[in-house]
Design a protein around this motif. Structure first.
Motif, PDB file in Angstrom:
ATOM      1  N   LEU A   9       0.988  -1.264   0.433  1.00  0.00           N
ATOM      2  CA  LEU A   9      -0.182   0.022  -0.261  1.00  0.00           C
ATOM      3  C   LEU A   9       0.994   1.133  -0.126  1.00  0.00           C
ATOM      4  CD1 LEU A   9      -2.960  -1.132   3.012  1.00  0.00           C
ATOM      5  CD2 LEU A   9      -2.488  -1.655   0.131  1.00  0.00           C
ATOM      6  N   LEU A  10       0.705   2.119  -0.640  1.00  0.00           N
ATOM      7  CA  LEU A  10       1.038   3.496  -1.282  1.00  0.00           C
ATOM      8  C   LEU A  10       0.649   3.959   0.306  1.00  0.00           C
ATOM      9  CD1 LEU A  10       0.876   3.875  -4.190  1.00  0.00           C
ATOM     10  CD2 LEU A  10       2.930   3.262  -3.328  1.00  0.00           C
ATOM     11  N   PRO A  11       1.475   4.842   1.270  1.00  0.00           N
ATOM     12  CA  PRO A  11       0.807   5.810   2.439  1.00  0.00           C
ATOM     13  C   PRO A  11      -0.516   6.537   1.846  1.00  0.00           C
ATOM     14  CG  PRO A  11       3.221   6.896   1.808  1.00  0.00           C
ATOM     15  CD  PRO A  11       2.466   6.121   0.526  1.00  0.00           C
ATOM     16  N   THR A  12      -1.225   6.948   0.881  1.00  0.00           N
ATOM     17  CA  THR A  12      -2.778   7.105   0.999  1.00  0.00           C
ATOM     18  C   THR A  12      -3.710   5.817   0.766  1.00  0.00           C
ATOM     19  OG1 THR A  12      -2.521   7.015  -1.790  1.00  0.00           O
ATOM     20  CG2 THR A  12      -2.334   9.396  -0.860  1.00  0.00           C
ATOM     21  N   GLU A  13      -3.095   4.917   0.675  1.00  0.00           N
ATOM     22  CA  GLU A  13      -3.933   4.119   0.444  1.00  0.00           C
ATOM     23  C   GLU A  13      -3.630   2.987   1.566  1.00  0.00           C
ATOM     24  OE1 GLU A  13      -2.912   2.931  -4.300  1.00  0.00           O
ATOM     25  OE2 GLU A  13      -1.661   1.732  -2.390  1.00  0.00           O
ATOM     26  N   THR A  14      -2.938   3.649   2.640  1.00  0.00           N
ATOM     27  CA  THR A  14      -3.004   2.691   4.310  1.00  0.00           C
ATOM     28  C   THR A  14      -4.971   2.422   5.252  1.00  0.00           C
ATOM     29  OG1 THR A  14      -2.387   4.353   5.197  1.00  0.00           O
ATOM     30  CG2 THR A  14      -1.050   2.891   4.428  1.00  0.00           C
ATOM     31  N   GLY A  15      -5.829   3.175   4.235  1.00  0.00           N
ATOM     32  CA  GLY A  15      -6.711   3.754   5.665  1.00  0.00           C
ATOM     33  C   GLY A  15      -7.260   1.624   6.100  1.00  0.00           C
ATOM     34  N   PRO A  16      -7.354   0.898   5.071  1.00  0.00           N
ATOM     35  CA  PRO A  16      -7.640   0.018   5.291  1.00  0.00           C
ATOM     36  C   PRO A  16      -6.796  -1.036   6.126  1.00  0.00           C
ATOM     37  CG  PRO A  16      -8.381   0.027   2.945  1.00  0.00           C
ATOM     38  CD  PRO A  16      -7.321   0.832   3.160  1.00  0.00           C
ATOM     39  N   PRO A  36      -1.596   0.837  15.075  1.00  0.00           N
ATOM     40  CA  PRO A  36      -2.130   2.242  14.251  1.00  0.00           C
ATOM     41  C   PRO A  36      -0.626   3.484  14.475  1.00  0.00           C
ATOM     42  CG  PRO A  36      -4.079   1.200  15.379  1.00  0.00           C
ATOM     43  CD  PRO A  36      -2.715   0.645  16.523  1.00  0.00           C
ATOM     44  N   GLY A  37      -0.384   3.417  16.102  1.00  0.00           N
ATOM     45  CA  GLY A  37       0.483   4.380  16.191  1.00  0.00           C
ATOM     46  C   GLY A  37       1.957   3.698  15.308  1.00  0.00           C
ATOM     47  N   ASP A  38       2.019   2.916  15.431  1.00  0.00           N
ATOM     48  CA  ASP A  38       3.529   2.926  14.886  1.00  0.00           C
ATOM     49  C   ASP A  38       3.186   2.739  13.086  1.00  0.00           C
ATOM     50  OD1 ASP A  38       4.549   1.516  16.602  1.00  0.00           O
ATOM     51  OD2 ASP A  38       3.498  -0.252  16.631  1.00  0.00           O
ATOM     52  N   VAL A  39       2.294   2.390  12.830  1.00  0.00           N
ATOM     53  CA  VAL A  39       1.531   2.952  10.987  1.00  0.00           C
ATOM     54  C   VAL A  39       1.728   4.119  10.771  1.00  0.00           C
ATOM     55  CG1 VAL A  39       0.535   2.545   9.285  1.00  0.00           C
ATOM     56  CG2 VAL A  39       1.270   0.998  11.011  1.00  0.00           C
ATOM     57  N   ALA A  48       6.606   5.632   2.111  1.00  0.00           N
ATOM     58  CA  ALA A  48       6.878   4.723   3.099  1.00  0.00           C
ATOM     59  C   ALA A  48       5.852   4.054   2.250  1.00  0.00           C
ATOM     60  CB  ALA A  48       6.580   4.946   3.949  1.00  0.00           C
ATOM     61  N   ALA A  49       6.032   2.394   2.713  1.00  0.00           N
ATOM     62  CA  ALA A  49       4.972   1.243   1.919  1.00  0.00           C
ATOM     63  C   ALA A  49       4.288   0.219   3.196  1.00  0.00           C
ATOM     64  CB  ALA A  49       5.719   0.387   1.301  1.00  0.00           C
ATOM     65  N   VAL A  50       3.066   0.091   3.003  1.00  0.00           N
ATOM     66  CA  VAL A  50       2.321  -0.821   3.972  1.00  0.00           C
ATOM     67  C   VAL A  50       2.195  -2.163   3.798  1.00  0.00           C
ATOM     68  CG1 VAL A  50       0.774  -0.733   5.651  1.00  0.00           C
ATOM     69  CG2 VAL A  50       2.034   1.099   5.883  1.00  0.00           C
ATOM     70  N   LEU A  51       1.744  -3.010   4.233  1.00  0.00           N
ATOM     71  CA  LEU A  51       1.799  -4.189   3.539  1.00  0.00           C
ATOM     72  C   LEU A  51       0.526  -4.990   4.167  1.00  0.00           C
ATOM     73  CD1 LEU A  51       5.032  -6.233   3.969  1.00  0.00           C
ATOM     74  CD2 LEU A  51       4.816  -4.969   1.914  1.00  0.00           C
TER      75      LEU A  51
END
Length: 236
Positions: A9-16, A36-39, A48-51
């Motif tokens: 996920l891109l930063p703007t896509e991390t809501g879910p 959630p705070g770590d993210v 930043a990328a989130v998996l």
């Protein structure tokens, strides 16, 4: 888990991913490798990328690579074996490590230890007084850089973090000296309905041993009961 899928996920896509972590975070203390705070803190980087791992479209785990460390929190009841097998494909044995997800055959590392404290709602007696205002970013960053040698935190990264999908979860507090100089700071994060996590308590050298950390720690947890759009600045 034949339908397990890993999404970057891109930063703007991390809501879910943030919503899922909010649902999985235990009320008494966070479990797994991140909350959630770590993210939110990770999203200070614009690239930043989130998996996000899903099973049939349902989120079952969230993580990100923190240098050589894969930090993961899995949903209750998730197939940890399948998640570990998929995660291992991203890691280099002997160099990388996993936090929050056990990899079969890998040895636990006891070098890292974290202290988790829980706070039950009650009246708070503190020397702190709330001063509402938005012009705290520079002081907030100054405290962080003074507390952590070699820090790369900047005003720009602070703004990037607060503009991310996690920005609305953050509540920040700042303690100043009687002369008005920034001395200590803390960031709290809303972590699901009715709960929050106070994280990142920091103090400049001038505040250490003089009650600065204690002063900032006391108002941070109750501040998480306030609406998330309020920024808090505190004075002793």
């Amino acid at each position: 888990m034949p339908s397990l899928a890993r999404h970057r996920l891109l930063p703007t896509e991390t809501g879910p991913a943030l919503r899922a972590l909010g649902e999985w975070t235990a009320p008494a203390a966070p479990g797994g490798g991140l909350h959630p705070g770590d993210v939110g803190w990770h999203l200070r980087f614009h690239d930043a990328a989130v998996l996000l791992w899903t099973d049939g479209g349902t989120p079952v785990a969230v993580g990100f690579l923190d240098g050589p460390v894969l930090r993961v929190t899995a949903a209750p009841g998730a197939d940890l074996g399948a998640l570990a097998a998929d995660a291992e494909e991203m890691l280099v044995s002997g160099n990388d490590s996993s936090d929050g997800l056990a990899i079969p055959g890998w040895e636990p590392d006891q070098k890292e230890s974290w202290l988790v404290l829980s706070w039950a709602p009650r009246p708070v007696s503190s020397r702190a007084e709330a001063v509402v205002g938005a012009a705290m970013t520079s002081d907030r960053v100054l405290v962080h850089r003074a507390a952590f040698a070699g820090s790369t935190f900047t005003v720009g990264r602070h703004r990037t973090m607060l503009r991310s999908p996690a920005g609305g979860l953050a509540v920040e507090t700042l303690v100043c000296t009687p002369a008005g100089e920034p001395a200590a700071a803390a960031t709290g994060w809303f972590a699901g309905e009715g709960q929050g996590i106070a994280q990142g308590t920091e103090a400049c050298s001038r505040a250490r041993g003089r009650g600065g950390t204690r002063t900032i720690s006391r108002p941070a947890p109750p501040a998480l009961r306030l609406p998330s759009d309020q920024t808090r600045r505190w004075r002793p």
